[in-house]
Design a protein around this motif. Structure first.
Motif, PDB file in Angstrom:
ATOM      1  N   ALA A  34      18.558  26.852  -8.609  1.00  0.00           N
ATOM      2  CA  ALA A  34      18.811  26.565  -7.195  1.00  0.00           C
ATOM      3  C   ALA A  34      18.630  27.827  -6.351  1.00  0.00           C
ATOM      4  O   ALA A  34      18.078  27.766  -5.241  1.00  0.00           O
ATOM      5  CB  ALA A  34      20.211  26.002  -7.003  1.00  0.00           C
ATOM      6  N   GLU A  35      19.067  28.981  -6.872  1.00  0.00           N
ATOM      7  CA  GLU A  35      18.880  30.242  -6.148  1.00  0.00           C
ATOM      8  C   GLU A  35      17.395  30.592  -6.037  1.00  0.00           C
ATOM      9  O   GLU A  35      16.961  31.135  -5.018  1.00  0.00           O
ATOM     10  CB  GLU A  35      19.626  31.381  -6.855  1.00  0.00           C
ATOM     11  CG  GLU A  35      21.129  31.325  -6.693  1.00  0.00           C
ATOM     12  CD  GLU A  35      21.826  32.430  -7.475  1.00  0.00           C
ATOM     13  OE1 GLU A  35      22.369  33.334  -6.818  1.00  0.00           O
ATOM     14  OE2 GLU A  35      21.808  32.377  -8.717  1.00  0.00           O
ATOM     15  N   VAL A  36      16.622  30.273  -7.066  1.00  0.00           N
ATOM     16  CA  VAL A  36      15.173  30.503  -7.003  1.00  0.00           C
ATOM     17  C   VAL A  36      14.571  29.637  -5.913  1.00  0.00           C
ATOM     18  O   VAL A  36      13.781  30.111  -5.085  1.00  0.00           O
ATOM     19  CB  VAL A  36      14.491  30.234  -8.361  1.00  0.00           C
ATOM     20  CG1 VAL A  36      12.969  30.289  -8.226  1.00  0.00           C
ATOM     21  CG2 VAL A  36      14.975  31.217  -9.414  1.00  0.00           C
ATOM     22  N   SER A  37      14.954  28.373  -5.865  1.00  0.00           N
ATOM     23  CA  SER A  37      14.443  27.453  -4.845  1.00  0.00           C
ATOM     24  C   SER A  37      14.795  27.934  -3.438  1.00  0.00           C
ATOM     25  O   SER A  37      13.942  27.964  -2.542  1.00  0.00           O
ATOM     26  CB  SER A  37      15.019  26.054  -5.081  1.00  0.00           C
ATOM     27  OG  SER A  37      14.590  25.173  -4.080  1.00  0.00           O
ATOM     28  N   GLU A  38      16.046  28.335  -3.244  1.00  0.00           N
ATOM     29  CA  GLU A  38      16.472  28.840  -1.936  1.00  0.00           C
ATOM     30  C   GLU A  38      15.734  30.132  -1.585  1.00  0.00           C
ATOM     31  O   GLU A  38      15.343  30.332  -0.429  1.00  0.00           O
ATOM     32  CB  GLU A  38      17.987  29.077  -1.935  1.00  0.00           C
ATOM     33  CG  GLU A  38      18.797  27.801  -2.019  1.00  0.00           C
ATOM     34  CD  GLU A  38      20.263  28.036  -2.333  1.00  0.00           C
ATOM     35  OE1 GLU A  38      20.690  29.213  -2.401  1.00  0.00           O
ATOM     36  OE2 GLU A  38      20.979  27.039  -2.520  1.00  0.00           O
ATOM     37  N   SER A  39      15.524  30.980  -2.574  1.00  0.00           N
ATOM     38  CA  SER A  39      14.807  32.234  -2.365  1.00  0.00           C
ATOM     39  C   SER A  39      13.379  31.964  -1.904  1.00  0.00           C
ATOM     40  O   SER A  39      12.886  32.595  -0.960  1.00  0.00           O
ATOM     41  CB  SER A  39      14.804  33.055  -3.654  1.00  0.00           C
ATOM     42  OG  SER A  39      13.982  34.182  -3.517  1.00  0.00           O
ATOM     43  N   LEU A  40      12.713  31.036  -2.569  1.00  0.00           N
ATOM     44  CA  LEU A  40      11.334  30.709  -2.195  1.00  0.00           C
ATOM     45  C   LEU A  40      11.266  30.109  -0.793  1.00  0.00           C
ATOM     46  O   LEU A  40      10.308  30.355  -0.056  1.00  0.00           O
ATOM     47  CB  LEU A  40      10.705  29.782  -3.232  1.00  0.00           C
ATOM     48  CG  LEU A  40      10.481  30.418  -4.604  1.00  0.00           C
ATOM     49  CD1 LEU A  40       9.952  29.388  -5.594  1.00  0.00           C
ATOM     50  CD2 LEU A  40       9.553  31.606  -4.518  1.00  0.00           C
ATOM     51  N   SER A  41      12.268  29.358  -0.417  1.00  0.00           N
ATOM     52  CA  SER A  41      12.316  28.817   0.949  1.00  0.00           C
ATOM     53  C   SER A  41      12.446  29.946   1.966  1.00  0.00           C
ATOM     54  O   SER A  41      11.757  29.955   2.982  1.00  0.00           O
ATOM     55  CB  SER A  41      13.483  27.836   1.102  1.00  0.00           C
ATOM     56  OG  SER A  41      13.263  26.696   0.321  1.00  0.00           O
ATOM     57  N   ARG A  42      13.324  30.901   1.700  1.00  0.00           N
ATOM     58  CA  ARG A  42      13.485  32.034   2.615  1.00  0.00           C
ATOM     59  C   ARG A  42      12.199  32.857   2.680  1.00  0.00           C
ATOM     60  O   ARG A  42      11.775  33.271   3.762  1.00  0.00           O
ATOM     61  CB  ARG A  42      14.651  32.930   2.169  1.00  0.00           C
ATOM     62  CG  ARG A  42      16.019  32.349   2.412  1.00  0.00           C
ATOM     63  CD  ARG A  42      17.127  33.347   2.137  1.00  0.00           C
ATOM     64  NE  ARG A  42      17.200  33.756   0.740  1.00  0.00           N
ATOM     65  CZ  ARG A  42      17.930  33.159  -0.193  1.00  0.00           C
ATOM     66  NH1 ARG A  42      18.660  32.100   0.124  1.00  0.00           N
ATOM     67  NH2 ARG A  42      17.948  33.618  -1.425  1.00  0.00           N
ATOM     68  N   SER A  43      11.577  33.093   1.533  1.00  0.00           N
ATOM     69  CA  SER A  43      10.343  33.886   1.498  1.00  0.00           C
ATOM     70  C   SER A  43       9.198  33.165   2.187  1.00  0.00           C
ATOM     71  O   SER A  43       8.359  33.800   2.834  1.00  0.00           O
ATOM     72  CB  SER A  43       9.970  34.221   0.052  1.00  0.00           C
ATOM     73  OG  SER A  43      10.926  35.093  -0.502  1.00  0.00           O
ATOM     74  N   SER A  44       9.162  31.851   2.078  1.00  0.00           N
ATOM     75  CA  SER A  44       8.149  31.062   2.783  1.00  0.00           C
ATOM     76  C   SER A  44       8.357  31.172   4.287  1.00  0.00           C
ATOM     77  O   SER A  44       7.405  31.400   5.049  1.00  0.00           O
ATOM     78  CB  SER A  44       8.212  29.604   2.331  1.00  0.00           C
ATOM     79  OG  SER A  44       7.286  28.829   3.033  1.00  0.00           O
TER      80      SER A  44
END
Length: 169
Positions: A34-44
């Motif tokens: 879930a942290e990876v998913s949230e991280s990718l959203s922020r980076s996007s």
């Protein structure tokens, strides 16, 4: 952005050309899927990755690391402690930089003794122990965070080669 977002992007770059899933990144750097998913959203949102293609925009990421990292995630050397060598104390710098200062990520079982540099996130030391290239890159990022100009130049040239496949200036 959160500090672990930097590590997620670096891990994706290191996995380039290989199939990966969120749980692969999560396991490798000791955070949750879930942290990876949230991280990718922020980076996007920040324009550092194309979320659909899972491709890091390397030029933008390099610019962020070079110019933004020391301002967004600053660090000052702390008290003396046992730990894992980082910044210019990493073995990559042997012969490149001469310094009496030793910087470490605090680690009770560490083999080095020096001033504490807080890692970007809590499980960074675990991840670095299992991936020597990730460790080297994270140490270079600490040079950018705490180093002097001469040291920073070495780290920036290293990252330029790694991220942009360019020779140093």
């Amino acid at each position: 952005m959160r500090p672990q977002d930097i590590v997620v992007l670096i891990k994706i770059i290191l996995l380039e050309g290989k199939e990966w899933q969120f749980q692969d990144i999560a396991r490798a750097i000791y955070i949750s899927p879930a942290e990876v998913s949230e991280s990718l959203s922020r980076s996007s949102y920040a324009g550092l990755i194309n979320h659909e293609r899972r491709k890091v925009f390397r030029n933008a990421f390099f610019d962020f690391l070079q110019y933004g990292l020391p301002y967004v995630f600053p660090q000052a050397p702390g008290p003396m402690t046992k730990g894992m060598a980082t910044s210019h104390s990493h073995k990559y710098f042997k012969g490149k930089i001469v310094s009496n200062e030793i910087y470490v990520w605090p680690e009770p079982n560490g083999s080095d003794y020096g001033q504490a540099i807080e890692p970007l996130y809590s499980n960074q030391v675990k991840a670095a122990k299992e991936d020597s290239l990730l460790y080297e890159i994270l140490a270079m990022l600490d040079v950018i965070r705490v180093g002097k100009n001469r040291e920073k130049k070495v780290a920036i040239n290293y990252l330029r080669k790694l991220l942009l496949n360019e020779s140093s200036n």
